[in-house]
Design a protein around this motif. Sequence first.
Motif, PDB file in Angstrom:
ATOM      1  N   ASN A  99       7.379   2.288  -2.089  1.00  0.00           N
ATOM      2  CA  ASN A  99       5.973   2.466  -1.744  1.00  0.00           C
ATOM      3  C   ASN A  99       5.809   2.330  -0.235  1.00  0.00           C
TER       4      ASN A  99
ATOM      5  N   ALA B  24       6.113  -5.120  -5.512  1.00  0.00           N
ATOM      6  CA  ALA B  24       5.327  -6.258  -5.992  1.00  0.00           C
ATOM      7  C   ALA B  24       5.361  -7.448  -5.042  1.00  0.00           C
TER       8      ALA B  24
ATOM      9  N   GLY C 287       0.509  -4.189 -14.688  1.00  0.00           N
ATOM     10  CA  GLY C 287       0.666  -3.370 -13.489  1.00  0.00           C
ATOM     11  C   GLY C 287      -0.203  -2.128 -13.530  1.00  0.00           C
ATOM     12  N   GLY C 288      -0.003  -1.277 -12.523  1.00  0.00           N
ATOM     13  CA  GLY C 288      -0.787  -0.048 -12.441  1.00  0.00           C
ATOM     14  C   GLY C 288       0.070   1.165 -12.724  1.00  0.00           C
ATOM     15  N   GLY C 289      -0.418   2.321 -12.274  1.00  0.00           N
ATOM     16  CA  GLY C 289       0.232   3.584 -12.627  1.00  0.00           C
ATOM     17  C   GLY C 289       1.045   4.214 -11.511  1.00  0.00           C
ATOM     18  N   MET C 290       1.214   3.488 -10.393  1.00  0.00           N
ATOM     19  CA  MET C 290       1.905   4.102  -9.256  1.00  0.00           C
ATOM     20  C   MET C 290       3.330   4.524  -9.591  1.00  0.00           C
ATOM     21  N   ASP C 291       4.077   3.634 -10.235  1.00  0.00           N
ATOM     22  CA  ASP C 291       5.510   3.842 -10.356  1.00  0.00           C
ATOM     23  C   ASP C 291       5.830   5.061 -11.199  1.00  0.00           C
ATOM     24  N   HIS C 292       5.178   5.157 -12.347  1.00  0.00           N
ATOM     25  CA  HIS C 292       5.478   6.251 -13.274  1.00  0.00           C
ATOM     26  C   HIS C 292       5.055   7.584 -12.666  1.00  0.00           C
TER      27      HIS C 292
ATOM     28  N   LYS D 260       9.610  -9.310 -12.422  1.00  0.00           N
ATOM     29  CA  LYS D 260       8.231  -9.415 -12.895  1.00  0.00           C
ATOM     30  C   LYS D 260       8.194 -10.023 -14.296  1.00  0.00           C
TER      31      LYS D 260
ATOM     32  N   GLY E 210      -0.155   0.950   0.372  1.00  0.00           N
ATOM     33  CA  GLY E 210      -1.061   0.934  -0.789  1.00  0.00           C
ATOM     34  C   GLY E 210      -0.498  -0.027  -1.822  1.00  0.00           C
ATOM     35  N   GLU E 211      -0.445  -1.324  -1.447  1.00  0.00           N
ATOM     36  CA  GLU E 211       0.233  -2.305  -2.320  1.00  0.00           C
ATOM     37  C   GLU E 211      -0.770  -3.084  -3.151  1.00  0.00           C
TER      38      GLU E 211
ATOM     39  N   TYR F 295      -3.679  -0.900  -9.668  1.00  0.00           N
ATOM     40  CA  TYR F 295      -4.410  -1.419 -10.830  1.00  0.00           C
ATOM     41  C   TYR F 295      -5.888  -1.648 -10.506  1.00  0.00           C
TER      42      TYR F 295
ATOM     43  N   GLU G 155       4.246   0.534 -20.285  1.00  0.00           N
ATOM     44  CA  GLU G 155       5.034  -0.556 -19.687  1.00  0.00           C
ATOM     45  C   GLU G 155       4.356  -1.917 -19.858  1.00  0.00           C
TER      46      GLU G 155
ATOM     47  N   GLY H   3      11.637  -4.471  -6.123  1.00  0.00           N
ATOM     48  CA  GLY H   3      10.397  -3.801  -5.716  1.00  0.00           C
ATOM     49  C   GLY H   3      10.572  -2.299  -5.552  1.00  0.00           C
TER      50      GLY H   3
ATOM     51  N   ARG I  50      11.451   4.393  -6.632  1.00  0.00           N
ATOM     52  CA  ARG I  50      10.480   4.798  -5.611  1.00  0.00           C
ATOM     53  C   ARG I  50      10.325   3.693  -4.582  1.00  0.00           C
TER      54      ARG I  50
END
Length: 479
Positions: free
Chosen positions: A30, A398, A176-181, A224, A33-34, A38, A169, A133, A28
């Motif tokens: 982005n 990231a 990290g947060g949930g954006m990627d999944h 990371k 919204g970086e 999280y 993850e 990234g 993905r």
Amino acid sequence: MTSIPDLIAEFRRRFQMEPSHLIRVPGRVNLIGEHIDYNGLPVLPMAMEREIRAVIARRPGAEVAVTNTVRRFADRQFTLSRRIPPYQTGDWGNYLKAGVQGIVDWAVEKGLEPDGLSGFSMLIDSDLPMAAGLSSSSALVVTSALATLSAAGLSAGRRELADRLSVAETYVGTLGGGMDHASILLSEAGAALKIDFFPLRTTVVPLPAGFDFVVTNSMITAPKTAAARIGFNRLSMESRLAVMVLKKKYEERTGAALDNVKRMADLYRYLSPSEVLDMAAGIFPGKVWVKENTAAALGLSEAELDRLYLTMRDGCLLPVPEAGFLFWPKVQHAISEGERVKDSVTALQSGNAEAFGRLMNESHASCRDYLGISCPALEKMVTLARSAGAIGSRLTGAGFGGCCVSLVPSALSGRFQEIMAVEYYDKYLKSHHPELYEEARATGYQNLIIVTAPGHGATVRTLAAGGAATPAPATAILQ
Ligand code: NG1
């Protein structure tokens, strides 16, 4: 990238068995919204047309055997169990284990015994740049989770998987947060996806006609894992601590209890973004925030602060930065970036590409000035991109290296790509990072300057009996 028939043939050669499923998982990019997912704040990524492809087959017993077409990634073999011990920090196999462990946990919660799951063999191929990234790590986690489901003949909802795998993850040690999944699993072709969290909600957002999104890889790697995860985790830890200090101060001043506040977005249930910003402006600037005064502000001992907020998964303590915790810039970034995402959606829904481009540029400046996640190569890249015709250009993902994403009028896109090839790779990279320049030449600029339309989310297909090279229609493994 290896063609699907060749991948299947290679799987047969390496494992001496027929593959049963083909799994395709996109990366993905982005758009804006970086470093706020999280914080529970919305983000706006799109799935790419670059992906991980894997063919798999169930095997008897609980062994998971994974091999990669890229020999740099050594074969990995481990046993599926209730608690899968990780490899050393930094090992690529931990992303595989994270996905499998995620499904084990999911299955146990559903009342299924891990014995009901099965081992599998998997061959992986990818044309997604690594550590850039573009979410190659989460794509790997999702791939191994889907392989685990496929081998067991289980099905799961895309949304519940996205939630589950973002937690899964953290197995590799990043906060990290949930954006990627969510982006990888829930994207629809042709559009970006606004993602809101807790609970996970998605909105399809149209992208402007007549523009290309061009992703350019700075070649500065942005891993990371290992040491770099400290830099990443510090950002999310500082945000979390800043929110807890704000909550505590508000409660002390008003006598009101703020229930269930863990992230910036939770504060918005009680206060508007500008009220939070005003409050933060009265608390954070002008002081050096070290463990002592942070713990005191939270009514904790320093040992409790360490245990509750500063201990990473592997037991190591996050070091306090020399200048102290940088709460104020983190708050300024999170609040303003969240507002930029909302404004971006409005701009895109009304077809205002210029306004969106400006917001991308502002986001880049905020990432650089408040988060400190840019670097000279990324600064060079966005400057070149804007002078080569991009109406918006920013680092994506990231940070600390990795890629930029630029919004470029399609009519200028070809010329834009030529200029970036010459000015960034042939001139800047060659003179500033000669070793990376050689690597860039070997990789090929077509893999470093990527024009991508918004792709669709991950798919799992059964392969016809006998391993026929043409995939059968999508199965119901992903619902
Ligand atoms: P990438 O770009 O894949 O390293 C990371 C986090 C995201 C998000 C971005 C910054 C993971 C799995 N991914 O992504 O959740 O915080 O950084 O916006 O931790």
